[in-house]
Design a protein around this motif. Sequence first.
Motif, PDB file in Angstrom:
ATOM      1  N   ASP A  43       0.819  -1.208   0.000  1.00  0.00           N
ATOM      2  CA  ASP A  43       0.000   0.000   0.000  1.00  0.00           C
ATOM      3  C   ASP A  43       0.856   1.263   0.000  1.00  0.00           C
ATOM      4  O   ASP A  43       1.864   1.337   0.712  1.00  0.00           O
ATOM      5  CB  ASP A  43      -0.927   0.023   1.220  1.00  0.00           C
ATOM      6  CG  ASP A  43      -2.014  -1.038   1.135  1.00  0.00           C
ATOM      7  OD1 ASP A  43      -2.190  -1.613   0.053  1.00  0.00           O
ATOM      8  OD2 ASP A  43      -2.678  -1.289   2.158  1.00  0.00           O
ATOM      9  N   GLU A  44       0.429   2.227  -0.790  1.00  0.00           N
ATOM     10  CA  GLU A  44       1.044   3.548  -0.797  1.00  0.00           C
ATOM     11  C   GLU A  44      -0.065   4.589  -0.857  1.00  0.00           C
ATOM     12  O   GLU A  44      -1.076   4.392  -1.513  1.00  0.00           O
ATOM     13  CB  GLU A  44       1.968   3.730  -2.012  1.00  0.00           C
ATOM     14  CG  GLU A  44       3.225   2.878  -1.987  1.00  0.00           C
ATOM     15  CD  GLU A  44       4.152   3.208  -3.140  1.00  0.00           C
ATOM     16  OE1 GLU A  44       4.176   4.380  -3.577  1.00  0.00           O
ATOM     17  OE2 GLU A  44       4.850   2.290  -3.627  1.00  0.00           O
ATOM     18  N   GLY A  45       0.147   5.716  -0.201  1.00  0.00           N
ATOM     19  CA  GLY A  45      -0.832   6.791  -0.260  1.00  0.00           C
ATOM     20  C   GLY A  45      -2.090   6.488   0.535  1.00  0.00           C
ATOM     21  O   GLY A  45      -2.155   5.550   1.342  1.00  0.00           O
ATOM     22  N   VAL A  46      -3.115   7.289   0.288  1.00  0.00           N
ATOM     23  CA  VAL A  46      -4.368   7.190   1.044  1.00  0.00           C
ATOM     24  C   VAL A  46      -5.152   5.942   0.672  1.00  0.00           C
ATOM     25  O   VAL A  46      -5.765   5.293   1.520  1.00  0.00           O
ATOM     26  CB  VAL A  46      -5.233   8.453   0.787  1.00  0.00           C
ATOM     27  CG1 VAL A  46      -6.574   8.333   1.515  1.00  0.00           C
ATOM     28  CG2 VAL A  46      -4.491   9.705   1.248  1.00  0.00           C
ATOM     29  N   HIS A  47      -5.122   5.570  -0.605  1.00  0.00           N
ATOM     30  CA  HIS A  47      -5.954   4.471  -1.106  1.00  0.00           C
ATOM     31  C   HIS A  47      -5.107   3.217  -1.282  1.00  0.00           C
ATOM     32  O   HIS A  47      -4.140   3.206  -2.042  1.00  0.00           O
ATOM     33  CB  HIS A  47      -6.609   4.872  -2.421  1.00  0.00           C
ATOM     34  CG  HIS A  47      -7.318   6.192  -2.353  1.00  0.00           C
ATOM     35  ND1 HIS A  47      -8.485   6.374  -1.638  1.00  0.00           N
ATOM     36  CD2 HIS A  47      -7.013   7.412  -2.882  1.00  0.00           C
ATOM     37  CE1 HIS A  47      -8.875   7.637  -1.741  1.00  0.00           C
ATOM     38  NE2 HIS A  47      -8.002   8.282  -2.482  1.00  0.00           N
ATOM     39  N   GLY A  48      -5.484   2.138  -0.577  1.00  0.00           N
ATOM     40  CA  GLY A  48      -4.731   0.898  -0.610  1.00  0.00           C
ATOM     41  C   GLY A  48      -4.715   0.254  -1.981  1.00  0.00           C
ATOM     42  O   GLY A  48      -5.613   0.470  -2.808  1.00  0.00           O
ATOM     43  N   ALA A  49      -3.679  -0.590  -2.218  1.00  0.00           N
ATOM     44  CA  ALA A  49      -3.494  -1.211  -3.528  1.00  0.00           C
ATOM     45  C   ALA A  49      -4.674  -2.113  -3.895  1.00  0.00           C
ATOM     46  O   ALA A  49      -5.140  -2.102  -5.044  1.00  0.00           O
ATOM     47  CB  ALA A  49      -2.191  -2.009  -3.541  1.00  0.00           C
ATOM     48  N   MET A  50      -5.167  -2.902  -2.947  1.00  0.00           N
ATOM     49  CA  MET A  50      -6.274  -3.810  -3.247  1.00  0.00           C
ATOM     50  C   MET A  50      -7.537  -3.021  -3.583  1.00  0.00           C
ATOM     51  O   MET A  50      -8.271  -3.373  -4.520  1.00  0.00           O
ATOM     52  CB  MET A  50      -6.528  -4.734  -2.052  1.00  0.00           C
ATOM     53  CG  MET A  50      -7.693  -5.706  -2.269  1.00  0.00           C
ATOM     54  SD  MET A  50      -7.514  -6.766  -3.734  1.00  0.00           S
ATOM     55  CE  MET A  50      -6.164  -7.821  -3.206  1.00  0.00           C
ATOM     56  N   LEU A  51      -7.805  -1.945  -2.844  1.00  0.00           N
ATOM     57  CA  LEU A  51      -8.979  -1.121  -3.126  1.00  0.00           C
ATOM     58  C   LEU A  51      -8.879  -0.499  -4.517  1.00  0.00           C
ATOM     59  O   LEU A  51      -9.859  -0.474  -5.264  1.00  0.00           O
ATOM     60  CB  LEU A  51      -9.120  -0.018  -2.074  1.00  0.00           C
ATOM     61  CG  LEU A  51     -10.282   0.968  -2.277  1.00  0.00           C
ATOM     62  CD1 LEU A  51     -11.616   0.238  -2.264  1.00  0.00           C
ATOM     63  CD2 LEU A  51     -10.256   2.069  -1.224  1.00  0.00           C
ATOM     64  N   VAL A  52      -7.691  -0.019  -4.888  1.00  0.00           N
ATOM     65  CA  VAL A  52      -7.502   0.576  -6.212  1.00  0.00           C
ATOM     66  C   VAL A  52      -7.692  -0.482  -7.293  1.00  0.00           C
ATOM     67  O   VAL A  52      -8.341  -0.237  -8.320  1.00  0.00           O
ATOM     68  CB  VAL A  52      -6.111   1.227  -6.328  1.00  0.00           C
ATOM     69  CG1 VAL A  52      -5.846   1.688  -7.759  1.00  0.00           C
ATOM     70  CG2 VAL A  52      -5.996   2.411  -5.376  1.00  0.00           C
ATOM     71  N   ALA A  53      -7.131  -1.688  -7.079  1.00  0.00           N
ATOM     72  CA  ALA A  53      -7.275  -2.771  -8.062  1.00  0.00           C
ATOM     73  C   ALA A  53      -8.743  -3.141  -8.256  1.00  0.00           C
ATOM     74  O   ALA A  53      -9.216  -3.304  -9.391  1.00  0.00           O
ATOM     75  CB  ALA A  53      -6.469  -3.994  -7.614  1.00  0.00           C
ATOM     76  N   VAL A  54      -9.460  -3.261  -7.154  1.00  0.00           N
ATOM     77  CA  VAL A  54     -10.880  -3.612  -7.234  1.00  0.00           C
ATOM     78  C   VAL A  54     -11.670  -2.510  -7.931  1.00  0.00           C
ATOM     79  O   VAL A  54     -12.579  -2.783  -8.724  1.00  0.00           O
ATOM     80  CB  VAL A  54     -11.460  -3.879  -5.824  1.00  0.00           C
ATOM     81  CG1 VAL A  54     -12.964  -4.104  -5.891  1.00  0.00           C
ATOM     82  CG2 VAL A  54     -10.787  -5.098  -5.208  1.00  0.00           C
ATOM     83  N   SER A  55     -11.312  -1.251  -7.651  1.00  0.00           N
ATOM     84  CA  SER A  55     -12.033  -0.141  -8.283  1.00  0.00           C
ATOM     85  C   SER A  55     -11.793  -0.102  -9.789  1.00  0.00           C
ATOM     86  O   SER A  55     -12.696   0.228 -10.560  1.00  0.00           O
ATOM     87  CB  SER A  55     -11.625   1.192  -7.646  1.00  0.00           C
ATOM     88  OG  SER A  55     -10.283   1.516  -7.936  1.00  0.00           O
ATOM     89  N   VAL A  56     -10.570  -0.455 -10.233  1.00  0.00           N
ATOM     90  CA  VAL A  56     -10.293  -0.510 -11.674  1.00  0.00           C
ATOM     91  C   VAL A  56     -11.131  -1.606 -12.322  1.00  0.00           C
ATOM     92  O   VAL A  56     -11.772  -1.399 -13.362  1.00  0.00           O
ATOM     93  CB  VAL A  56      -8.787  -0.761 -11.940  1.00  0.00           C
ATOM     94  CG1 VAL A  56      -8.554  -1.014 -13.438  1.00  0.00           C
ATOM     95  CG2 VAL A  56      -7.963   0.430 -11.485  1.00  0.00           C
ATOM     96  N   ILE A  57     -11.145  -2.801 -11.712  1.00  0.00           N
ATOM     97  CA  ILE A  57     -11.933  -3.912 -12.253  1.00  0.00           C
ATOM     98  C   ILE A  57     -13.416  -3.558 -12.256  1.00  0.00           C
ATOM     99  O   ILE A  57     -14.128  -3.808 -13.227  1.00  0.00           O
ATOM    100  CB  ILE A  57     -11.698  -5.195 -11.429  1.00  0.00           C
ATOM    101  CG1 ILE A  57     -10.236  -5.639 -11.550  1.00  0.00           C
ATOM    102  CG2 ILE A  57     -12.617  -6.313 -11.902  1.00  0.00           C
ATOM    103  CD1 ILE A  57      -9.856  -6.760 -10.601  1.00  0.00           C
ATOM    104  N   GLY A  58     -13.888  -2.960 -11.163  1.00  0.00           N
ATOM    105  CA  GLY A  58     -15.297  -2.594 -11.076  1.00  0.00           C
ATOM    106  C   GLY A  58     -15.688  -1.528 -12.077  1.00  0.00           C
ATOM    107  O   GLY A  58     -16.725  -1.620 -12.730  1.00  0.00           O
ATOM    108  N   ALA A  59     -14.834  -0.494 -12.212  1.00  0.00           N
ATOM    109  CA  ALA A  59     -15.147   0.609 -13.120  1.00  0.00           C
ATOM    110  C   ALA A  59     -15.138   0.176 -14.576  1.00  0.00           C
ATOM    111  O   ALA A  59     -15.870   0.729 -15.408  1.00  0.00           O
ATOM    112  CB  ALA A  59     -14.149   1.752 -12.919  1.00  0.00           C
TER     113      ALA A  59
END
Length: 433
Positions: free
Chosen positions: A198-214
Amino acid sequence: MTSIPSVEGKAATPSQSRLSRVVKLLGPGIIAVLSWLGAGDLITSSVAGANYGYAMMWVLAVSLLLRYLIVNIIARFQLCNNQGMTILQGYAQLHPVFAWFMLGYALIMGHLMNAYMIKGAGESLAMLLRIDYPLLCSMAVVLAVWMLVGRNIYSMIEGVMKALLAIMTLAFLALAVMSGPDVVGIVKGTIGFSIPADEGVHGAMLVAVSVIGAVAGSVANFVHPYVMRQKGWVGPQHKRVQRNDLLFAVFVGIVINLAIWIVGAEILRPNGIEVNTLADLGKALEMFFGPIGWYVFFIGVFATLFASISGKTTAFPMLITDALQHVQPKRRERYGKEFHKDPAHRWFMLFILVTPLVWSIPGMPDFVTLTIGVSALNIIGLPVISLGLLIMSNQKSLLSKEYRNNLFENVALAFATGLALWVAFQLGVDLFS
């Protein structure tokens, strides 16, 4: 799309004739890519690039491939089933629970997707006007959309918005090329299949899931078949042109998403800029193009969001009304196949457009966090969508052998179902831990 009048007395050349045919055929794919390219793609790709470089490029590659496969199978089923079913009818005939699920899912996600888009549009307009009243600007956007959608003047407004979107897209493409992208890094990230720390405010798993979801799991993927019907593509004879049109749309989506990701990785990340607000993303264009870059970005973002809000306010109520009429068949008998004749359709439009304003009230989650969170929630619907599609696109009673799935498509849909369940589980573990 309006045609160009020919000059009287002059015959069109073969090249002009071919070009005009191509322009007339391209339509649903263009509308689809404009519907897909909203704040979800813009924010998730830029955050992923700015925070994690190219380490999660494979997530975008897999998501775009799944988007093409899912939308193509959806379109093929609607065009080629022997009962003339819409895609929603295909789901409903499997089991009534699918219609109920789609009714609730589209209603909730339509509200939430418009929530971050209306919030972003309000913030963009406030920045452009140099005023500190984003909520008031969001209300003005909602009022403008309600007054314009469905009226003759809207087509002209939409044309202007698309032109502004094109300018911003070209600016991102130019910036991506000027930044000198790390091709080796892109290739490694595409085949890496790893989740970084994880880096920054938004965790890596959350960002990955958001890309797949979007991208892959977005309920906006269901807009395409409704646009096809409006275009007049209603039978197997349109299968080839539909596929080519969709390939073009997905190619455009790949180029745009890749450009935004590169800007995040090559401009924002080296300069230590995290994407926590729209202004953070605008800094990339401002750094290279000066004040004009700032205006190009915010005008383009406003145009993107305004067009997306208008598109979702038009398309989502059709999907929701269609689902309602499957849950309550007597409504279809009473009002016919024209969704706008059903009084519920107008109420759904109001719900999709007005209720999201609550998320623009001060104290609610910021625009970037709301966008990533809602995009991640799309993953909830992906297992149901892909599993239902896997079953009905192999039904011998509805589709002849040539129109049923091949082995690769079946494996891909099974993979999409498994991927969605896995990332949802991993995200749950991360949140609770």
